[in-house]
Write an enzyme that holds these catalytic residues in place. Structure first.
Site, PDB file in Angstrom:
ATOM      1  N   CYS A  90       0.824  -1.213   0.000  1.00  0.00           N
ATOM      2  CA  CYS A  90       0.000   0.000   0.000  1.00  0.00           C
ATOM      3  C   CYS A  90       0.854   1.258   0.000  1.00  0.00           C
ATOM      4  O   CYS A  90       0.337   2.371  -0.167  1.00  0.00           O
ATOM      5  CB  CYS A  90      -0.936   0.013   1.193  1.00  0.00           C
ATOM      6  N   HIS A 384      -9.970   2.306  -1.147  1.00  0.00           N
ATOM      7  CA  HIS A 384      -8.516   2.172  -1.099  1.00  0.00           C
ATOM      8  C   HIS A 384      -8.039   1.117  -2.087  1.00  0.00           C
ATOM      9  O   HIS A 384      -7.736  -0.007  -1.712  1.00  0.00           O
ATOM     10  CB  HIS A 384      -8.111   1.835   0.355  1.00  0.00           C
ATOM     11  N   CYS A 414       0.601   3.289   5.843  1.00  0.00           N
ATOM     12  CA  CYS A 414       1.061   1.984   6.315  1.00  0.00           C
ATOM     13  C   CYS A 414       0.923   0.984   5.174  1.00  0.00           C
ATOM     14  O   CYS A 414       0.135   1.193   4.252  1.00  0.00           O
ATOM     15  CB  CYS A 414       0.222   1.536   7.506  1.00  0.00           C
TER      16      CYS A 414
END
Ligand SMILES: NC(=O)c1ccc[n+]([C@@H]2O[C@H](COP(=O)([O-])OP(=O)(O)OC[C@H]3O[C@@H](n4cnc5c(N)ncnc54)[C@H](O)[C@@H]3O)[C@@H](O)[C@H]2O)c1
Lengths: 427, 442
Positions: A90, A384, A414
């Site tokens: 990510c 996301h 994160c």
């Protein structure tokens, strides 16, 4: 060699869709090409040779080994624009910004595009590992007989495909299960998580209403706004949801305060100030510095080394190097993987004992004004698509800082594998 | 929207059939193509008194036209240009018949009849009556012409520059303009350095550019050399990107009816351009209802997008720093604004309002370093807007003009492109209809 700061000129993303929603049949390459084309149109870059396009995807088909280059070739950019893929879970999107910005800073590039794309709908499905072994063995066989013999090793159970999940290979636990441990360790309440989620939806909705995304987002396949956005989200509605991660009474994480699986793409245009001026393009902000970090979430401390806690460690190092403190920012963008990720991160920085013991500080790193946090919404509301989040955040933050008439912004993201990426922008 | 009838009638069988049963026989119009000659054949030049004016002959020759001043009796003409500026008494009008009647029989398909005259100016009643008579001649003749040929009238004030207008009306760019008169004033109208790229170096902005007429206008402006900014609603962004990347333009998501639209526009122009040379107010919507059934929202939204936005943006530009010298503004009106249309009181209000707007604002724009503002009033144009009409109504509407067909977006775009050029500086505060001489309205 002199070093300069790379400028953020702007960005383009497509609205983020929920998994198996309107983009169900769009591939990463489709989404990325459309997103680059939107960027090209917004900034008049047709047939322009850019320094580099650096993009990544977390979930990738093996045939997409040259995903970004293929997207560039399919776009309106000059085919003479080099491109390559980067991947850091990510953190991918922000990492590509750092890569391009650093090359610009060193004078190796005058312009470049960073970004990310991900689809959880058109996800690669792998064949069973044993079946793969059999097929490779058959391919290595030199005679037909040998091939048949090898293929006779196929068993029915091997024909069930292996669908990728977002579980950690070393623990077998999903990201949500990992975060549930962290949430419990830091005592993050359900109410606090829901409150953050509601704020995310309201902030994102308000930003759309203000027209904030008019020059950041281009509709795709008929979708004009992030599909996950619930402008009328409320604490009452979120309170009704059942928990999905964690066990028993202590479980607090729901589908409402966790990000949904999503599809989407985001790009950022970066350049030197000179290139921007030559192209008559205003600069929104500059990339100041960045830092990555990682924690041993496999063997480490349950509380201090949670899977998504790595940004906690990146920040003090980044601040120290830039002689800044946590309060020195006008906007904070902390990626909302889960509401409790943001809250645990903030709790850690505000915890004097933790900061002394784990961050080597003399006291708490500090706390931030919540009114400066994710002011235009974040992943809980927008969704996301893993690698696309960094680009969404960088372009949005740069624009917000510019609209504020200047200021400093902090980004913290994160990533799987116990990693974190943090960066500073300034306008 | 494909015009199947137009295609059919232009096949051998279709044409024979149509002529036998007396159906309309629309022609495939001659449209501008880069590099193509101004006219497909020779042009005959004459005047009301008989002798061809040498200045006009020079102008036509300069534009590459094979210009003749006598009718040999066997030549097929691509154009007939009549200088009638000398007309001052009714008996002189017979000169128009003398000049036109013979060669008209040999006018080529998509030929051009162009009459140049002086505008009536109120000083002498006989003179004015005679001059106005020419308008009647041209409008009636336009209805007699066949096979895609057109007739138009240019009203030339003292000191007006003719070149750009004459070229435009003879060329394929005016394919769907028929039976119209347009006034050329004395405003500065410098010819372009390159007639193939008359907008080179100019910055233009087109609202509602994601599709239809707006997309076509953007394409023509880009072809003519302008740097084009395409504005449309954020929701239209996907289509807007495609247009921009096809023609090499930039996109701007802007709702022209938003309260902060003028301010956003100025901010964008200041940051991204060296000022605006050309603005095309094209964004428009319809919310058709009989007045008795019309809801407030249907009324308000049409007024806001089609008229109020134009007033506000113009005011902001004139009051700001971003509009350059000799700027050109073109506003989309409609024949509905001239003739009215059932179910369109709201739309008709805005399209007539736009005509009032350009007439009234012309002086203010002249004061802004010889800028101009004009309106283009399209008739029936095949776009997604008209595709929403019921099929039968659409089929009938398509034939209700002298050219017996709907116009294409590019026909409107060419008119807008010409009015945006420096050479059209003599046109100000005018309404140019692009309607194939629609039977509706003036
Ligand atoms: N099609 C015809 O026959 C015809 C005839 C006469 C006049 N006109 C006029 O020509 C213009 C273009 O018509 P068209 O047929 O291409 O229409 P269209 O509906 O195909 O396109 C209009 C465009 O304007 C955009 N738009 C609408 N509201 C907007 C807003 N608030 N801000 C920015 N953009 C907005 C739309 O998104 C669309 O892309 C309109 O002003 C129309 O009234 C059309």
């Amino acid at each position: 060699m002199s070093v300069r700061r790379a400028a953020v000129i702007g960005g383009n993303r497509i609205p983020f869709a929920r998994s198996n929603g309107p983009y169900a049949r769009a591939s990463n390459q489709d989404m990325l090409t459309a997103t680059i084309d939107g960027l090209v149109a917004r900034f008049g870059l047709q047939d322009e040779r850019l320094g580099e396009v650096v993009v990544g995807a977390v979930l990738k088909h093996s045939r997409d080994f040259n995903l970004t280059r293929e997207a560039v070739l399919g776009s309106k950019l000059s085919p003479d624009t080099p491109a390559y893929d980067v991947q850091q879970a990510c953190g991918t999107g922000l990492e590509t910004v750092i890569v391009v910005a650093n090359k610009i800073a060193l004078g190796q590039l005058e312009s470049g595009v960073a970004g990310g794309v991900d689809t959880t709908s058109d996800a690669p499905i792998a064949i069973h590992e044993d079946l793969r072994a059999v097929l490779l063995e058959a391919r290595r066989a030199t005679s037909i007989g040998g091939r048949l013999k090898a293929l006779s090793g196929v068993r029915p159970r091997q024909l069930v495909p292996a669908v990728p999940s977002n579980s950690e290979p070393r623990t077998g636990m999903s990201m949500g299960e990992h975060q549930a441990v962290t949430t419990l360790e830091w005592g993050i309440s359900r109410a606090a998580q829901d409150e953050l989620a509601v704020a995310s939806h309201h902030n994102l909705a308000a930003a759309y209403e203000r027209g904030f995304f008019d020059d950041l987002v281009t509709p795709f396949l008929g979708l004009t706004r992030d599909q996950n956005l619930r402008p009328d989200s409320s604490l009452d509605k979120l309170a009704e949801l059942t928990t999905v991660f964690g066990r028993g009474e202590s479980a607090t994480m729901t589908a409402g305060n966790s990000t949904p699986l999503s599809d989407g793409a985001a790009t950022v245009l970066l350049a030197s100030d000179e290139w921007a001026a030559e192209h008559r393009l205003p600069v929104l902000a500059h990339v100041v510095d960045a830092e990555t970090s990682a924690v041993d979430y496999v063997h480490g401390d349950r509380k201090a080394d949670g899977l998504l806690m790595a940004p906690v460690y990146a920040l003090p190092r980044l601040l120290a190097r830039n002689k800044l403190s946590l309060g020195d920012f006008d906007c904070y963008e902390i990626h909302e993987a889960f509401a409790s990720t943001v809250l645990a991160t903030l709790a850690a920085w505000a915890d004097g004992a933790f900061c002394r013991q784990h961050l080597g500080l003399t006291g708490a790193l500090g706390s931030i004004e919540r009114t400066k946090l994710n002011v235009n919404g974040s992943s809980l509301a927008a969704g996301h698509p893993f690698a696309a989040t960094g680009g969404r955040i960088v372009a949005g933050l740069a624009k917000q800082l510019c609209q504020n008439g200047g200021g400093r912004g902090l980004i913290s993201i994160c990533a799987a594998g116990g990693q974190g990426v943090a960066a500073i922008l300034e306008a | 929207m494909n015009d199947r009838y137009l295609g059919l009638v232009n096949t051998q069988i279709g044409s024979a059939l149509a002529s036998r049963v007396g159906l309309p026989r629309p022609a495939v119009l001659r449209r501008y193509q880069a590099g193509a000659p101004l006219l497909a054949g020779p042009v005959l030049l004459g005047s009301i008194s008989g002798t061809a004016p040498p200045a006009l002959a020079g102008l036509l020759a300069g534009a590459g036209a094979d210009t003749r001043t006598t009718d040999a009796g066997d030549v097929a003409w691509a154009g007939l240009v009549l200088d009638a500026t000398e007309v001052s008494a009714p008996d002189q009008l017979a000169g128009a018949r003398t000049f036109l009647a013979g060669p008209l029989r040999r006018l080529m398909p998509c030929g051009r009849v162009l009459v140049l005259a002086r505008p009536a100016d109120g000083t002498d009643v006989t003179v004015d009556a005679s001059r106005q008579a020419l308008d009647g001649i041209v409008r009636s003749l336009a209805k007699e012409l066949q096979r895609g040929a057109t007739a138009n009238l240019l009203l030339i004030e003292q000191g007006a520059s003719l070149e750009s207008g004459v070229r435009f009306f003879l060329s394929g760019k005016s394919a769907y303009i028929d039976g119209q008169s347009l006034r050329l004033g004395a405003g500065p109208a410098p010819p372009p350095t390159d007639w193939n790229r008359p907008l080179a170096g100019k910055t233009a902005l087109v609202t509602g550019a994601a599709r239809g007429i707006g997309a076509a206008i953007a394409g023509v402006l880009a072809r003519d050399g302008a740097r084009v900014v395409l504005a449309d609603l954020p929701q239209a962004g996907e289509a807007l990107v495609k247009v921009a990347n096809r023609i090499g333009a930039t996109t701007l998501h802007l709702d022209v009816a938003a309260p902060d639209a003028p301010e956003r526009l100025l901010t964008y122009l200041a940051a991204h351009t060296d000022g605006l040379d050309v603005l095309i107010h094209n964004a428009g919507i319809t919310r058709d209802k009989l007045l008795v059934n019309m809801a407030a929202e249907q009324w308000d939204s049409v007024l806001a997008v089609n008229l109020i936005s134009q007033l506000r943006i113009n005011a902001a530009l004139l009051g700001g720093e971003q509009l350059r010298a000799q700027a050109r503004v073109v506003c989309l009106s409609s024949t509905t604004g001239l003739a009215g249309n059932r179910g369109q009181t709201n739309y008709g209000a805005t399209k007539a309002g736009v005509i009032g707007l350009v007439r009234s604002a012309a002086r203010e724009f002249t004061a802004h370093a010889d800028s101009t503002i004009n309106a283009v009033a399209p008739g029936f144009i095949d776009t997604e807007m008209t595709a929403r009409m019921p099929m039968a109504t659409r089929e009938v509407a398509r034939r209700l003009s002298s050219l017996q067909q709907a116009g294409l977006p590019v026909d409107v775009a060419e008119a807008v492109g010409w009015l945006s050029s420096s050479g059209a500086g003599g046109v100000n505060g005018q309404v140019l209809r692009v309607c194939g001489q629609n039977l509706v309205g003036a």
